[in-house]
Design an enzyme around this catalytic site. Sequence first.
Site, PDB file in Angstrom:
ATOM      1  N   GLU A 198       0.827  -1.213   0.000  1.00  0.00           N
ATOM      2  CA  GLU A 198       0.000   0.000   0.000  1.00  0.00           C
ATOM      3  C   GLU A 198       0.860   1.261   0.000  1.00  0.00           C
ATOM      4  O   GLU A 198       1.860   1.331   0.710  1.00  0.00           O
ATOM      5  CB  GLU A 198      -0.933   0.012   1.224  1.00  0.00           C
ATOM      6  CG  GLU A 198      -1.943  -1.125   1.215  1.00  0.00           C
ATOM      7  CD  GLU A 198      -3.054  -0.960   2.240  1.00  0.00           C
ATOM      8  OE1 GLU A 198      -4.150  -1.502   2.030  1.00  0.00           O
ATOM      9  OE2 GLU A 198      -2.826  -0.293   3.289  1.00  0.00           O
ATOM     10  N   ARG A 223      -1.823 -10.939   2.976  1.00  0.00           N
ATOM     11  CA  ARG A 223      -3.010 -11.801   2.889  1.00  0.00           C
ATOM     12  C   ARG A 223      -3.796 -11.407   1.655  1.00  0.00           C
ATOM     13  O   ARG A 223      -3.462 -10.440   0.991  1.00  0.00           O
ATOM     14  CB  ARG A 223      -3.874 -11.559   4.131  1.00  0.00           C
ATOM     15  CG  ARG A 223      -4.171 -10.042   4.285  1.00  0.00           C
ATOM     16  CD  ARG A 223      -5.183  -9.748   5.350  1.00  0.00           C
ATOM     17  NE  ARG A 223      -5.188  -8.364   5.760  1.00  0.00           N
ATOM     18  CZ  ARG A 223      -5.909  -7.398   5.200  1.00  0.00           C
ATOM     19  NH1 ARG A 223      -6.670  -7.664   4.165  1.00  0.00           N
ATOM     20  NH2 ARG A 223      -5.850  -6.168   5.647  1.00  0.00           N
TER      21      ARG A 223
HETATM   22  P1  ADP Z   1      -8.291  -4.517   3.004  1.00  0.00           P
HETATM   23  O1  ADP Z   1      -7.026  -3.752   2.824  1.00  0.00           O
HETATM   24  O2  ADP Z   1      -8.294  -5.936   2.615  1.00  0.00           O
HETATM   25  O3  ADP Z   1      -9.465  -3.751   2.557  1.00  0.00           O
HETATM   26  P2  ADP Z   1      -8.983  -3.819   5.615  1.00  0.00           P
HETATM   27  O4  ADP Z   1      -7.891  -3.018   6.219  1.00  0.00           O
HETATM   28  O5  ADP Z   1     -10.232  -3.158   5.210  1.00  0.00           O
HETATM   29  O6  ADP Z   1      -8.331  -4.651   4.485  1.00  0.00           O
HETATM   30  O7  ADP Z   1      -9.281  -5.028   6.566  1.00  0.00           O
HETATM   31  C1  ADP Z   1      -9.833  -6.224   6.093  1.00  0.00           C
HETATM   32  C2  ADP Z   1     -10.533  -6.899   7.213  1.00  0.00           C
HETATM   33  O8  ADP Z   1      -9.601  -7.309   8.176  1.00  0.00           O
HETATM   34  C3  ADP Z   1     -11.537  -6.051   7.885  1.00  0.00           C
HETATM   35  O9  ADP Z   1     -12.577  -6.873   8.293  1.00  0.00           O
HETATM   36  C4  ADP Z   1     -10.741  -5.504   9.074  1.00  0.00           C
HETATM   37  O10 ADP Z   1     -11.602  -5.163  10.101  1.00  0.00           O
HETATM   38  C5  ADP Z   1      -9.865  -6.668   9.408  1.00  0.00           C
HETATM   39  N1  ADP Z   1      -8.542  -6.329   9.961  1.00  0.00           N
HETATM   40  C6  ADP Z   1      -7.444  -5.972   9.297  1.00  0.00           C
HETATM   41  N2  ADP Z   1      -6.399  -5.799  10.116  1.00  0.00           N
HETATM   42  C7  ADP Z   1      -6.839  -6.064  11.360  1.00  0.00           C
HETATM   43  C8  ADP Z   1      -6.245  -6.064  12.670  1.00  0.00           C
HETATM   44  N3  ADP Z   1      -4.970  -5.757  12.883  1.00  0.00           N
HETATM   45  N4  ADP Z   1      -7.023  -6.385  13.701  1.00  0.00           N
HETATM   46  C9  ADP Z   1      -8.299  -6.706  13.518  1.00  0.00           C
HETATM   47  N5  ADP Z   1      -8.911  -6.733  12.321  1.00  0.00           N
HETATM   48  C10 ADP Z   1      -8.215  -6.414  11.256  1.00  0.00           C
HETATM   49  P1  ADP Z   2      -4.401   0.102   8.214  1.00  0.00           P
HETATM   50  O1  ADP Z   2      -3.399  -0.916   8.636  1.00  0.00           O
HETATM   51  O2  ADP Z   2      -5.402   0.406   9.255  1.00  0.00           O
HETATM   52  O3  ADP Z   2      -4.961  -0.179   6.862  1.00  0.00           O
HETATM   53  P2  ADP Z   2      -2.751   2.143   6.936  1.00  0.00           P
HETATM   54  O4  ADP Z   2      -1.395   2.511   7.435  1.00  0.00           O
HETATM   55  O5  ADP Z   2      -2.844   1.322   5.711  1.00  0.00           O
HETATM   56  O6  ADP Z   2      -3.532   1.450   8.124  1.00  0.00           O
HETATM   57  O7  ADP Z   2      -3.581   3.472   6.756  1.00  0.00           O
HETATM   58  C1  ADP Z   2      -4.972   3.439   6.537  1.00  0.00           C
HETATM   59  C2  ADP Z   2      -5.390   4.751   5.901  1.00  0.00           C
HETATM   60  O8  ADP Z   2      -5.076   5.860   6.754  1.00  0.00           O
HETATM   61  C3  ADP Z   2      -4.695   5.083   4.584  1.00  0.00           C
HETATM   62  O9  ADP Z   2      -5.321   4.471   3.482  1.00  0.00           O
HETATM   63  C4  ADP Z   2      -4.801   6.599   4.561  1.00  0.00           C
HETATM   64  O10 ADP Z   2      -6.082   7.022   4.172  1.00  0.00           O
HETATM   65  C5  ADP Z   2      -4.616   6.961   6.012  1.00  0.00           C
HETATM   66  N1  ADP Z   2      -3.182   7.219   6.323  1.00  0.00           N
HETATM   67  C6  ADP Z   2      -2.303   6.355   6.827  1.00  0.00           C
HETATM   68  N2  ADP Z   2      -1.084   6.909   7.000  1.00  0.00           N
HETATM   69  C7  ADP Z   2      -1.192   8.177   6.556  1.00  0.00           C
HETATM   70  C8  ADP Z   2      -0.288   9.295   6.462  1.00  0.00           C
HETATM   71  N3  ADP Z   2       0.974   9.208   6.876  1.00  0.00           N
HETATM   72  N4  ADP Z   2      -0.769  10.460   5.959  1.00  0.00           N
HETATM   73  C9  ADP Z   2      -2.051  10.573   5.560  1.00  0.00           C
HETATM   74  N5  ADP Z   2      -2.943   9.566   5.629  1.00  0.00           N
HETATM   75  C10 ADP Z   2      -2.538   8.375   6.120  1.00  0.00           C
HETATM   76 MG    MG Z   3      -3.930  -0.337   5.054  1.00  0.00          MG
END
Ligand code: ADP
Ligand code: ADP
Ligand code: MG
Length: 454
Positions: free
Chosen positions: A274, A292
């Site tokens: 990402e 995954r």
């Molecule tokens: P994707 O990038 O596949 O869209 P999401 O970030 O939306 O993934 O998460 C996919 C699913 O996994 C969602 O149901 C989210 O709530 C769950 N999920 C992802 N990471 C975690 C985590 N660290 N703990 C709990 N649930 C998680």
């Molecule tokens: P998760 O594991 O919950 O998916 P991510 O690190 O992928 O967390 O971030 C989820 C979302 O939060 C990103 O898609 C973006 O919209 C926002 N985000 C994360 N990091 C940043 C950043 N440094 N600056 C701005 N937006 C961010």
């Molecule tokens: Mg993410």
Amino acid sequence: MLKKLLVANRGEIAVRIIRAAQDLGIATVAVYSAADAGSLHVQLADEAVNIGPPAAKKSYLNIEAILKAARDTGCDSVHPGYGFLAENAAFSDAVTGAGLVFVGPSGDAIRMMGDKVSARSAAAAAGVPVVPGSAGRVESLGAGRKVLTETGFPVMIKAAAGGGGRGIRIANSLAEFEQAFPQAEAEALAAFGDGGLYMEKVIGKARHIEVQVLADGSDAIHCYERECSLQRRRQKVWEEAPSRALSDELREALCASAVALAKAVKYSGAGTVEYLYDDEADRFYFIEMNTRIQVEHPVTEAITGIDLVAEMLRVAGGERLRIRQGDVSVKGHAIEVRLNAEDPAKEFAPFPGQVAELRIPGGPGVRFDSMLYQGYQVPPFYDSLLAKLIVHAETREAAIMRLIRALNELKIGGLKTTKPLFLALAADPAVRTGDVHTRWLEGWLIENAAALAG
Ligand code: ADP
Ligand code: ADP
Ligand code: MG
């Protein structure tokens, strides 16, 4: 080839995995909690095992119960899906330790890339630009203050173990930072069992762009990108491919960096790298890798014709990647929307209940991935995702028209769902032109609250 697969998940992704396995002639075992006895994945699998009470900790997160079910039914492999145990390195190790195949990367690869802090380091080491921020975990408030000279304000405090948009806080000033930091630590510990934090500069008007990779432990390819900039509370609600924001040069660079990273960690299976893309500055930054299958994988399947879950199963069964990079090409445009059991008129409050009526959209270019059936009782214990509607057409404009058509065909009676949100978004001029960023939807929701309520 694998012979018998246990699917360690529920809902639409369990159904998706069972379908891929059956297409390949692999026998399937579903596991289910007491709340899911009547669910579609249980009906479709060849066998099903009750692994415990509704609470996820006692069932879908219960490693012992899942391994016992696999042994009792003579499985040779386990697919974790997404969420639950999918990015749990100990689970991958436990599956392998029990003599079974884990359909995903090794525990070591998950440890390296699933922890968001070590993933940042691995990306930087592989020459992939990361968001300016802390070098490792930020162990104390004092250490955090020092990182602020690097990031400035606003700054993001993120949980190393976070996911699903949770475990992220923004601070706009030193006072906010000093207040938020200990709270973030306590929350991360409670939510993820790991209080580890790191810090990143906030990239203002960024797009979320991610690259799908497939790897077999030595070779890796990419299947181009998806754009997921339409987010609510940092959770994706609408995903599409390809991204309109990328030039061919930038697309090349992003995809190459994802492949380099997958190769650097000897990645195996399907994964997603990402990035945030700042189109004004024309710069991209790595944010994390999901080790995954992802919720939005079908948009990539639509534009490339590749069955990503089937490829995961083949690689896990010991085959080398069959697809060469030169064989992967993009056709048309695909969009996925997430239909959640939530009420958009009431700040997306969860809306569990019974599906009184169901009309599933069809026709050319329409795919509906779901666990719904008429009479299905949506339990209140889990994620609110009910279905994913995926449309594919020659152009983005045609895909949006098709999305509207399919949404109008879709009827889920008895529940509130996010369908009205997508009909409104599909008609919005900014969405039509693709002129959005990751915080755009937040503002739109405030302005359009009345429309959604009506
Ligand atoms: P994707 O990038 O596949 O869209 P999401 O970030 O939306 O993934 O998460 C996919 C699913 O996994 C969602 O149901 C989210 O709530 C769950 N999920 C992802 N990471 C975690 C985590 N660290 N703990 C709990 N649930 C998680
Ligand atoms: P998760 O594991 O919950 O998916 P991510 O690190 O992928 O967390 O971030 C989820 C979302 O939060 C990103 O898609 C973006 O919209 C926002 N985000 C994360 N990091 C940043 C950043 N440094 N600056 C701005 N937006 C961010
Ligand atoms: Mg993410």
